[in-house]
Scaffold this active site. Sequence first.
Site, PDB file in Angstrom:
ATOM      1  N   ASP A  18       0.888  -1.509   0.304  1.00  0.00           N
ATOM      2  CA  ASP A  18       0.092   0.232   0.163  1.00  0.00           C
ATOM      3  C   ASP A  18       0.545   1.374   0.041  1.00  0.00           C
ATOM      4  OD1 ASP A  18      -2.449   1.810   0.629  1.00  0.00           O
ATOM      5  OD2 ASP A  18      -1.426   1.480   2.738  1.00  0.00           O
ATOM      6  N   ASP A  62       4.814   0.669   4.000  1.00  0.00           N
ATOM      7  CA  ASP A  62       5.650  -0.767   4.826  1.00  0.00           C
ATOM      8  C   ASP A  62       5.248  -2.054   3.072  1.00  0.00           C
ATOM      9  OD1 ASP A  62       2.110  -0.438   4.298  1.00  0.00           O
ATOM     10  OD2 ASP A  62       2.093  -0.260   6.231  1.00  0.00           O
ATOM     11  N   TYR A  75      -6.203   1.640  10.158  1.00  0.00           N
ATOM     12  CA  TYR A  75      -5.882   2.400   8.825  1.00  0.00           C
ATOM     13  C   TYR A  75      -6.171   2.766   8.104  1.00  0.00           C
ATOM     14  CZ  TYR A  75      -1.663   0.294  11.602  1.00  0.00           C
ATOM     15  OH  TYR A  75      -0.920  -0.140  12.731  1.00  0.00           O
ATOM     16  N   GLU A 118       4.871   9.561   3.197  1.00  0.00           N
ATOM     17  CA  GLU A 118       5.043   8.641   2.857  1.00  0.00           C
ATOM     18  C   GLU A 118       4.149   8.635   1.995  1.00  0.00           C
ATOM     19  OE1 GLU A 118       3.439   5.759   5.783  1.00  0.00           O
ATOM     20  OE2 GLU A 118       3.485   3.911   4.683  1.00  0.00           O
TER      21      GLU A 118
END
Length: 530
Positions: A105, A108, A256, A503
Amino acid sequence: MEGKGVEERRCWGWFWMLMAGIFAVLVAAATLHTILAFVHFRSHKVHDHPSPINRKYALALQVAMRFFDVQKSGKLVNDVVSWRGDSGLSDGSDEGLDLSKGMYDAGDAIKFGFPLAYTGTILSWAILEYGAQMKASNQLRFAQDSLRWITDYLINAHPSEDVLIVQVGDPDLDHNCWRRPEDMIERRPVFQVNTSFPGTEVAAETAAVMAAASLVFRNTDSAYSSSLLFHAQQLFAFADTYKGSYSTSIPQVQKYYNSSGFGDELLWAASWLYLASEDASYLTYVTVYHGQGYGGWGSPGWFSWEDKLPGVQVLLSRVELFSTNLSGVSASANLALQLFRRTAEMTMCGLLPDSPMATTSRTAGGLIWLTEWNSLLQPVASAFLALVYSDYMILSGTPIISCGGRSFEPADLRNFAISQVEYLLGQNPMKMSYLVGYGGNYPLYVHHRGASIPTNATPGCRDGFEWLYSPDPNPNIATGALVGGPFLNDTYIDARNNSMQNEPTTYNTALLVGVLSGLIAASPGPKFFR
Ligand SMILES: *[C@@H]1O[C@H](CO)[C@@H](O)[C@H](O)[C@H]1NC(C)=O
Ligand SMILES: *[C@@H]1O[C@H](CO)[C@@H](O)[C@H](O)[C@H]1NC(C)=O
Ligand SMILES: *[C@@H]1O[C@H](CO)[C@@H](O)[C@H](O)[C@H]1NC(C)=O
Ligand SMILES: *[C@@H]1O[C@H](CO)[C@@H](O)[C@H](O)[C@H]1NC(C)=O
Ligand SMILES: *[C@@H]1O[C@H](CO)[C@@H](O)[C@H](O)[C@H]1NC(C)=O
């Protein structure tokens, strides 16, 4: 994703005030629209020769497209990213499933089904609208391959009618380590939804991507396309029959990709299924049966992995504007389609900076800005919708939209999309490109395990964190990553531990791929996807 801040959802509360007005002008507008469409139909010339290619956007597209290769799990076929290798090969094997493909995704190594499916739906939509531009810049094949990498995985994640695997990997286990996906050894549990623990939004989003992708592969691989449509129909029935949020069934996902509701995904899936199958029952579902309940008429929102309504409103505008025979559709269905389109127009009126209805959610530098976490999601999603809508206007011969008494042309929407793209490519107070690998000044400390660890190092779970805290720039370039983005004050901190701003995610890049493709050449897409 490392855990996100609460995404703000803003409604302009214009609903009641505008509803009365909308109904009053509807009849007039519908008549005018018919006349305009007719005039346009008579005068429309098909563009045989696409306009010249904008090299800048073509280059940016080439860069962005690479990110899907950076994120791929499984046995890599064309190992185009030198620092990536095979990973996740035994994902799903405990359940007798091959869940090796798909994409990680973000920074990670989790495969989160909900945002992954959304990434695929956006990529499909981009290909369907702007495949010609992708082809002209030699990117169509990559887009199709990446989409298929996602749908191959999702097909395997749907092993029986009412079971869907919605996640591979446990974020708590995964985030406890800092190491490359290639070196993972921790347990990789899979999470499923089923009839006792349903997940309407995730099943519906997965139905949406499969329906949309079935259109993409319709002419190149009809067996694959039919299989996708079959899965899409089953998943939609599962989603609609067993209603419940996956956030309730699997509470771990709340940290998440929490879901705030599933009505939007049901409409989104049914809209794509209507376009893919031309089965009128899906159109009845989105209009007569559930338009009013789920449609958000009169309340513009923000398009994201969490809220599909703005996408539904634009996509159904396509049906309203281009369908040659809506005379067979009931009056209430027609009215619903018009309300979807009016709401899409309201969204556009909010985005245009000079509109009396312009949203104030903007930075001084002109970027749409709503949330600290992944702030670039809303600007890039808004730019994509604005560009698509402007092309629908051109293609349907709709010369203007009216925003609080002022008129705006398709070019105004296109210019808005360009403004957001220019900002993120470097025309911003930081003079920074937020697209990694593009331009001379892009983030060097992207929050991404694979990019941050040299390929010849194989740290264990905990000692890998030395690479998170290393003062050195990433040894590997996460090409095509569109990072989280700036603060409201247009500043940005390029630090590896700054997962809020630094990110990247697959859906950010998918949306950017869509906008860039549409900006490469000014030639609206096809009127019909099939
Ligand atoms: C149904 O899904 C729930 C939630 O993921 C899971 O705990 C349960 O084991 C599943 N049921 C079956 C029969 O696999
Ligand atoms: C997830 O969303 C639901 C529904 O909007 C909400 O009740 C819940 O508090 C959210 N969970 C988290 C952790 O934000
Ligand atoms: C339009 O649809 C209606 C109802 O399905 C049908 O009776 C009519 O023949 C169609 N008209 C055209 C021009 O296709
Ligand atoms: C910009 O905003 C961030 C977050 O609110 C803050 O930490 C930072 O100090 C601000 N920078 C400037 C230059 O104002
Ligand atoms: C990242 O690390 C720096 C330096 O150690 C620290 O000052 C900062 O607060 C950290 N940021 C986050 C988001 O943890």
